[in-house]
Design a protein around this motif. Structure first.
Motif, PDB file in Angstrom:
ATOM      1  N   ASN A   1       0.792  -5.239   5.569  1.00 53.73           N
ATOM      2  CA  ASN A   1       2.161  -5.738   5.747  1.00 53.73           C
ATOM      3  C   ASN A   1       2.954  -5.685   4.450  1.00 53.73           C
ATOM      4  O   ASN A   1       4.142  -5.345   4.458  1.00 53.73           O
ATOM      5  CB  ASN A   1       2.146  -7.156   6.319  1.00 53.73           C
ATOM      6  CG  ASN A   1       1.688  -7.185   7.775  1.00 53.73           C
ATOM      7  OD1 ASN A   1       1.772  -6.190   8.486  1.00 53.73           O
ATOM      8  ND2 ASN A   1       1.185  -8.320   8.203  1.00 53.73           N
TER       9      ASN A   1
ATOM     10  N   ASN B   1       8.583  -7.704  -4.036  1.00 57.23           N
ATOM     11  CA  ASN B   1       7.467  -7.248  -3.213  1.00 57.23           C
ATOM     12  C   ASN B   1       6.354  -6.661  -4.083  1.00 57.23           C
ATOM     13  O   ASN B   1       5.165  -6.924  -3.862  1.00 57.23           O
ATOM     14  CB  ASN B   1       7.966  -6.222  -2.193  1.00 57.23           C
ATOM     15  CG  ASN B   1       6.857  -5.483  -1.477  1.00 57.23           C
ATOM     16  OD1 ASN B   1       6.465  -4.385  -1.903  1.00 57.23           O
ATOM     17  ND2 ASN B   1       6.366  -6.055  -0.405  1.00 57.23           N
TER      18      ASN B   1
ATOM     19  N   ARG C   1      14.568  -7.077  -4.057  1.00 61.64           N
ATOM     20  CA  ARG C   1      13.504  -7.374  -3.086  1.00 61.64           C
ATOM     21  C   ARG C   1      12.298  -6.468  -3.286  1.00 61.64           C
ATOM     22  O   ARG C   1      11.153  -6.885  -3.090  1.00 61.64           O
ATOM     23  CB  ARG C   1      14.038  -7.237  -1.657  1.00 61.64           C
ATOM     24  CG  ARG C   1      15.009  -8.330  -1.287  1.00 61.64           C
ATOM     25  CD  ARG C   1      15.476  -8.263   0.168  1.00 61.64           C
ATOM     26  NE  ARG C   1      16.355  -7.124   0.390  1.00 61.64           N
ATOM     27  CZ  ARG C   1      16.055  -6.070   1.174  1.00 61.64           C
ATOM     28  NH1 ARG C   1      14.917  -6.024   1.835  1.00 61.64           N
ATOM     29  NH2 ARG C   1      16.911  -5.070   1.304  1.00 61.64           N
TER      30      ARG C   1
ATOM     31  N   ARG D   1       3.762  -2.063   3.916  1.00 66.07           N
ATOM     32  CA  ARG D   1       4.798  -1.659   4.875  1.00 66.07           C
ATOM     33  C   ARG D   1       6.167  -2.139   4.396  1.00 66.07           C
ATOM     34  O   ARG D   1       7.147  -1.385   4.426  1.00 66.07           O
ATOM     35  CB  ARG D   1       4.493  -2.206   6.268  1.00 66.07           C
ATOM     36  CG  ARG D   1       5.478  -1.727   7.336  1.00 66.07           C
ATOM     37  CD  ARG D   1       5.064  -2.108   8.752  1.00 66.07           C
ATOM     38  NE  ARG D   1       3.918  -1.316   9.166  1.00 66.07           N
ATOM     39  CZ  ARG D   1       2.649  -1.761   9.214  1.00 66.07           C
ATOM     40  NH1 ARG D   1       2.368  -2.996   8.897  1.00 66.07           N
ATOM     41  NH2 ARG D   1       1.673  -0.966   9.594  1.00 66.07           N
ATOM     42  N   ASP D   2       6.247  -3.394   3.954  1.00 65.00           N
ATOM     43  CA  ASP D   2       7.513  -3.911   3.420  1.00 65.00           C
ATOM     44  C   ASP D   2       7.984  -3.054   2.249  1.00 65.00           C
ATOM     45  O   ASP D   2       9.172  -2.732   2.139  1.00 65.00           O
ATOM     46  CB  ASP D   2       7.358  -5.365   2.964  1.00 65.00           C
ATOM     47  CG  ASP D   2       7.171  -6.336   4.121  1.00 65.00           C
ATOM     48  OD1 ASP D   2       7.412  -5.958   5.292  1.00 65.00           O
ATOM     49  OD2 ASP D   2       6.750  -7.485   3.849  1.00 65.00           O
ATOM     50  N   HIS D   3       7.058  -2.700   1.374  1.00 63.34           N
ATOM     51  CA  HIS D   3       7.363  -1.842   0.221  1.00 63.34           C
ATOM     52  C   HIS D   3       8.004  -0.528   0.680  1.00 63.34           C
ATOM     53  O   HIS D   3       9.009  -0.087   0.130  1.00 63.34           O
ATOM     54  CB  HIS D   3       6.067  -1.591  -0.562  1.00 63.34           C
ATOM     55  CG  HIS D   3       6.106  -0.432  -1.495  1.00 63.34           C
ATOM     56  ND1 HIS D   3       6.836  -0.434  -2.668  1.00 63.34           N
ATOM     57  CD2 HIS D   3       5.504   0.783  -1.429  1.00 63.34           C
ATOM     58  CE1 HIS D   3       6.675   0.721  -3.285  1.00 63.34           C
ATOM     59  NE2 HIS D   3       5.879   1.477  -2.548  1.00 63.34           N
TER      60      HIS D   3
END
Length: 189
Positions: free
Chosen positions: A79, A113, A109, A82-84
């Motif tokens: 996760n 992250n 952000r 994935r956010d990255h």
């Protein structure tokens, strides 16, 4: 680049497999990121397919942790990665649109992250220095931003030179994680 992690000593077949799989996942991470940047920059019709493949990389990277840390930790890592990847695409889209406010917000952000990924890895493995991994990861972020800018400016030769640095950085991160896992779980190797 640091010296090879094995330093010429004998390593087990399991170490080689882990190293190869980790390096492949990180190589794919940077290659599919570059392809996604190009697809966004040039409105290529493969954007959805390339992005889907890029996001699969997050799961692949997490799956490498399952045998050592279990599903919950592996899913958390997936996760975070994935956010990255999603934030990276946001940065490129905002930069292409000339929306500097959105670029600055996404970059903030993205670095948060990256710090979270570094902290997470150092928490699950005492052989990963949060500070050292964060420095590598932040270098990865800075280089990727530079690569995207160069692609958006159609300076392809320079973007390739930056990508060579990104690739080397990715392999260093892969090796750092591999060495730490081998040190943390020596009986498995």
């Amino acid at each position: 680049m640091k010296k090879p992690w094995f330093n010429g000593s004998c390593i087990s077949e399991q170490e080689v497999r882990l190293s190869n799989a980790m390096r492949l996942a990180w190589e794919q991470h940077v290659y599919w990121t570059r392809m996604t940047i190009n697809s966004i920059a040039f409105n290529l019709p493969d954007l959805d397919a390339v992005t889907a493949r890029l996001l699969r990389n997050a799961t692949d990277m997490g799956n490498l942790l399952v045998p050592f840390y279990g599903n919950r930790i592996a899913e958390r890592f997936s996760n975070l990665i994935r956010d990255h990847l999603v934030i990276a695409a946001e940065i490129v889209k905002a930069a292409k649109a000339g929306n500097q406010k959105a670029v600055a917000d996404a970059e903030r952000r993205w670095y948060a992250n990256g710090a979270e990924i570094s902290k997470f890895l150092s928490r699950i493995n005492p052989f990963i220095s949060e500070k050292e991994f964060r420095e590598m990861f932040f270098e990865h972020l800075a280089l990727t931003i530079q690569e995207a800018v160069l692609i958006l400016q159609s300076d392809f030769k320079a973007s390739i030179a930056v990508f060579d640095k990104i690739e080397a950085e990715a392999l260093e991160m892969a090796d750092t994680i591999t060495v730490a896992i081998v040190r943390q779980f020596p009986r498995r190797f």
